[in-house]
Design an enzyme around this catalytic site. Structure first.
Site, short mmCIF file in Angstrom:
data_model
loop_
_atom_site.label_atom_id
_atom_site.label_comp_id
_atom_site.label_asym_id
_atom_site.label_seq_id
_atom_site.Cartn_x
_atom_site.Cartn_y
_atom_site.Cartn_z
N LYS A 36 -15.33 -18.08 -40.51
CA LYS A 36 -15.96 -16.88 -40.67
C LYS A 36 -15.55 -15.56 -41.42
O LYS A 36 -14.91 -15.06 -40.20
CB LYS A 36 -17.11 -16.79 -39.49
CG LYS A 36 -18.28 -15.86 -39.82
CD LYS A 36 -19.20 -15.54 -38.68
CE LYS A 36 -18.51 -14.27 -38.20
NZ LYS A 36 -18.64 -12.80 -38.81
N GLY B 157 -10.16 -9.33 -33.95
CA GLY B 157 -11.17 -8.29 -33.75
C GLY B 157 -10.94 -7.50 -32.72
O GLY B 157 -9.74 -7.12 -32.42
N SER B 158 -11.86 -6.96 -31.98
CA SER B 158 -11.67 -6.11 -31.13
C SER B 158 -11.50 -6.64 -29.82
O SER B 158 -11.98 -7.76 -29.61
CB SER B 158 -13.29 -5.29 -31.07
OG SER B 158 -14.05 -6.04 -30.28
N THR B 159 -10.98 -5.80 -28.94
CA THR B 159 -10.52 -6.44 -27.61
C THR B 159 -11.77 -6.72 -26.77
O THR B 159 -11.80 -7.96 -26.03
CB THR B 159 -9.84 -5.44 -26.78
OG1 THR B 159 -8.39 -5.18 -27.45
CG2 THR B 159 -9.56 -5.73 -25.50
N GLU B 160 -12.94 -5.92 -27.11
CA GLU B 160 -14.21 -6.19 -26.25
C GLU B 160 -14.46 -7.48 -26.59
O GLU B 160 -14.86 -8.50 -25.54
CB GLU B 160 -15.23 -5.08 -26.71
CG GLU B 160 -16.37 -5.19 -26.07
CD GLU B 160 -17.53 -4.46 -26.65
OE1 GLU B 160 -17.10 -3.55 -27.74
OE2 GLU B 160 -18.62 -4.23 -26.32
N GLY C 135 -12.78 -9.85 -28.11
CA GLY C 135 -11.77 -10.98 -27.48
C GLY C 135 -12.00 -11.52 -26.14
O GLY C 135 -11.83 -12.80 -25.80
N GLU D 83 -6.17 -11.84 -31.64
CA GLU D 83 -5.14 -10.69 -32.38
C GLU D 83 -6.34 -9.55 -32.17
O GLU D 83 -7.19 -9.33 -32.88
CB GLU D 83 -4.90 -10.90 -33.70
CG GLU D 83 -3.79 -11.84 -34.06
CD GLU D 83 -2.47 -11.50 -33.55
OE1 GLU D 83 -2.35 -10.30 -33.18
OE2 GLU D 83 -1.62 -12.38 -33.93
N CYS E 149 -5.19 -2.54 -36.86
CA CYS E 149 -5.10 -2.57 -35.27
C CYS E 149 -3.80 -2.27 -35.02
O CYS E 149 -3.77 -1.69 -33.82
CB CYS E 149 -5.44 -3.95 -35.06
SG CYS E 149 -4.46 -5.44 -36.08
N GLU F 15 -9.35 3.13 -29.17
CA GLU F 15 -9.03 2.72 -30.74
C GLU F 15 -10.08 3.55 -31.40
O GLU F 15 -11.26 3.37 -31.56
CB GLU F 15 -9.08 1.40 -30.86
CG GLU F 15 -8.56 0.84 -32.12
CD GLU F 15 -8.22 -0.52 -32.22
OE1 GLU F 15 -9.33 -1.37 -31.55
OE2 GLU F 15 -7.34 -1.04 -32.81
#
Lengths: 279, 480
Positions: free
Chosen positions: B183, B235-238, B240, B257, B291, B388
């Site tokens: 995606k 993508g974002s840590t959130e 993830g 990542e 990132c 970030e």
């Protein structure tokens, strides 16, 4: 007839052997159902104390030379060798094995420890790399210690599994908080006594006895634990550990009871460094 | 001194954007059962480029079935050498159509053509070429003889390097014998859809690569589909962490990542002009939508004033504007939502007492723009030092001793990248050892290569991408 002087099995935290701060213990029976010992039943506070001790010990162990770590771990095997009878007696009592079977497991465990000890100064050679990038750069990758790793010892073999749990994590330069299998705490604590007298710096290895299922949620949510070997947990507790451990993205893994360098690597981070080449 | 240039726009005649796109499932473009579409726009002028499909859970199911069939019937039956040849073909087609991809990427993403042409697309092709050669050498990947692929891999990629992230994900997955449901990001779907055409031109067996456009709901349907064996997410840590939690009870493998707050450390003996270029490249490359950006400048206190003067002079030469202009350095912010986030973070810097500086620059009226910016007077506690921003905003922090620099650099839950600038070799190696980050650039910054493992410590992710280490993440060992 002389009455035995029995041993009190306590925790191993920061190089000392305290009882649980909770004052709790649990009754351990031998394979035939007879009283064996009252090992400490570690609490959340004991775990937190162990994490503090481990974190404080982390830098010294991580920055010791690989050769030095390897020698110290080999020294553990040497001292284990001198305790063969005691290890065998505890295996017999806990697992109900014969003396010959128990001694065989002791041999296996010591040899396994030696095998892992030898990985300290080979792991970067085998699993690091220099990378042929395009452009004028020198580029290399090395595995580095993760930090503080909690290990739930699995309970197939009372001594061998302690070695599988602790030795590879140490070989990777990490410090360890091992949670012994509930039915097999004696092998773990006797190994702690070996470690305490083998030049392993205090706090590098910490061993808790008690109930894995009770400690697992506190391990999962502790933000200063970097990795967890969940081999000793059942499926439901392992799933919960992975879910809650995601809050600080702990590296969580479990293993078959086989010797494999991936047990070392699973708790290492690969670092890649670039530098230009030029005059 | 300011150089004036006449506009030098790259022609858009090379791209053929269709008014609407369907989903790429089982080797062909098919309509979604939901029938829902959404627009993708050019962030540099807000014009609609095309309408793409919002893939539903039913579409995800179709794609996973196609990928499973392809895995069972064709892809896992091929020898590594044969698989590799498909990857070589794809690499070559990407090179042949490189300019088309570069222009399309600039239009859909807003990044300068100079970057898509010279970095994104050549590197994407290089990733396929590199991994093609691995396909018949998997016994040397470090997991013992005859390692096995996971099966069907779900891959979710971000909007900052759409085509390059696709290549990072798809190339190792295919080389190791997995099949893919991918995606692309909601705001940058077009190059992934063009890649579907490349798969067709390469005669890649149907179902080996499936491409589903959509938003986070589509992503969640991929993550939670029981037929997926591994998830790879950038993508974002959130997000993830949400993914990590949702796969916790499954047998799905997972690599992540995630975000970063990279420290770019400037020691007093750094070669100052090269360092200024490195700072620019570290934070203003790709509008700071990186990132691993060097978003925290840690500068030794005694050279701060000199460095910032030179940095200001260099920043005033940054050309902000039309991404398709070959002279442009800083393109458009990818979306209105991202622009709002950058503005909000910058305003927090103002509110918390840091001092903002940007060069004088004329931003276009249409589209989403943010000037290159830095903040001084930043303390470790400020949001702009901790969170970030994912935009062209640099936070300047000072230090006095090397150990203070390391302590500040590591004082973050992230651990993706770091930079070191000094003339002293031993200090480079010492700093590199001390830094808790997966990628360390010494006297350079933001360099990428398919042979070089990339990925983070701590909350910047799990696993590596690129090199042998990245390849191994797409294989199963027999130890767990």
């Amino acid at each position: 007839m002389r009455l035995d002087v029995r041993k009190t099995y306590k925790l191993f935290i920061g190089g000392a052997f305290p009882r649980s701060e909770s004052g709790r213990s649990y009754e351990l029976l031998d394979a035939k159902g007879n009283f064996l010992a009252n090992p400490a039943l570690a609490s959340r506070k004991d775990l937190r104390d162990a994490v503090v001790a481990a974190r404080n010990a982390s830098e010294k162990w991580a920055t010791a030379s690989a050769f030095n770590r390897s020698q110290i771990l080999y020294r553990v095997a040497e001292v284990m060798e001198g305790r063969r009878e005691q290890f065998a007696a505890e295996i017999m009592a806990q697992e109900g094995l014969t003396k010959a079977q128990s001694l065989k497991q002791v041999d296996e465990a010591i040899d396994l420890w030696v095998w892992y000890a030898g990985w300290c100064d080979k792991i970067s050679t085998i699993y690091g790399s220099t990378n042929p990038v395009s452009g004028s750069f020198y580029n290399f990758t090395t595995p580095e210690p993760l930090g503080v790793v909690a290990v739930f010892i699995s309970e197939n073999k009372s001594l061998t599994d302690v070695v599988h749990g602790i030795a590879p994590v140490l070989a990777g330069g990490n410090v360890v908080i091992a949670i012994a299998a509930e039915d097999y705490p004696l092998s773990a604590i006797t190994l702690a006594e070996v470690i305490a007298t083998s030049d392993v710096p205090a706090g590098t290895v910490n061993i808790l006895t008690g109930k894995s299922a009770e400690l697992a949620p506190w391990v999962a949510s502790h933000m200063d634990i970097d990795g967890v070997d969940g081999s000793g947990l059942d499926a439901a507790n392992y799933e919960a550990l992975k879910r809650e451990g995601a809050d600080n993205l702990k590296r969580i893994q479990r293993f078959k009871s086989v010797e494999n360098p991936q047990r070392v690597l699973s708790f290492m981070e690969h670092k890649t460094v670039w530098h230009p080449i030029g005059i | 001194m300011k150089f004036e240039y006449a506009p030098a726009p790259e022609s858009t005649a090379i791209v053929d954007i269709k008014p609407e796109y369907e989903l790429f499932i089982d080797g062909k473009f098919v309509a979604s059962k939901s029938g829902k579409k959404f627009e993708t726009i050019n962030p540099a002028n807000e014009k609609v480029l095309s309408r793409v499909t919002q893939a539903s859970a039913a579409d995800v199911d179709r794609a996973v079935k196609a990928a499973t069939e392809a895995y069972r019937k064709t892809w896992s039956k091929l020898s590594g050498a044969q698989r590799g040849k498909y990857l070589f073909r794809i690499a070559r087609i990407l090179q042949e159509r490189a300019r088309e991809f570069a222009v399309l990427e600039s239009m859909d993403n807003g990044k300068p053509i100079r970057e898509t042409r010279d970095t994104d697309i050549p590197l994407a092709a290089a990733h396929f070429f590199y991994h093609a050669g691995w396909a018949d050498k998997l016994d040397y990947a470090g997991l013992g003889d005859n390692p096995k692929p996971h099966g069907v891999v779900g891959q979710i990629i971000p909007w900052n390097f759409p085509m390059l992230m696709l290549a990072w994900k798809v190339a190792p997955a295919l080389a190791t014998g997995n099949t893919v449901v991918l995606k692309p990001a909601e705001t940058t779907p077009l190059t992934a859809l063009l890649f579907a055409e490349v798969c067709q031109q390469a005669d890649l067996p149907k179902g080996v690569v499936n491409i589903l456009t959509g938003d986070g709901l589509t992503g969640a349907a991929i993550v939670n589909h029981p037929g997926i064996n591994k998830i790879a997410f950038t993508g974002s840590t959130e997000v993830g962490k949400i993914i990590a939690k949702s796969v916790a009870g499954t047998k799905k493998a997972l690599t992540l990542e995630l975000g970063g707050k990279g420290a770019n450390i400037i020691f007093e003996d750094a070669p100052i002009d090269e360092t200024v270029e490195g700072i620019i490249n570290g934070i203003y490359f790709n509008q700071g939508h990186v990132c691993c950006a060097g978003s925290r400048l840690l500068v030794q206190e005694n050279i701060k004033d000199e460095l910032l003067e030179k940095l200001k002079r260099r920043m005033s030469l940054i050309r902000v504007g039309d991404p398709l202009d070959k002279n442009t350095d800083l393109g458009a912010i990818n979306s209105a939502a991202q622009l709002m986030k950058i503005r909000e973070m910058a305003e927090s810097g103002d509110a918390e007492g840091a001092e903002r500086w940007s060069p004088q620059c004329n931003l276009p009226e249409k589209g989403f723009w943010f000037p290159p910016t830095f903040f001084t007077g930043v303390s470790q506690a400020h949001r702009i030092a901790r969170e970030e921003i994912f935009g062209p905003v640099l936070s300047v922090i000072t230090f006095r001793t090397p150990s203070e620099a390391i302590e500040k650099a590591n004082n973050t839950p992230y651990g993706l990248s770091a930079g070191i600038w000094t003339d002293k070799g031993s200090r480079i190696l010492w700093s590199a050892q001390q830094l808790k980050a997966g990628v360390i650039w010494a006297n350079t910054f933001n360099k990428f290569d398919p042979a070089s493992p990339f990925g983070g410590y701590k909350e910047s992710g799990w696993g590596r991408e690129g090199g042998r280490h990245g390849l191994a993440a797409y294989l199963k060992g027999d130890f767990s």
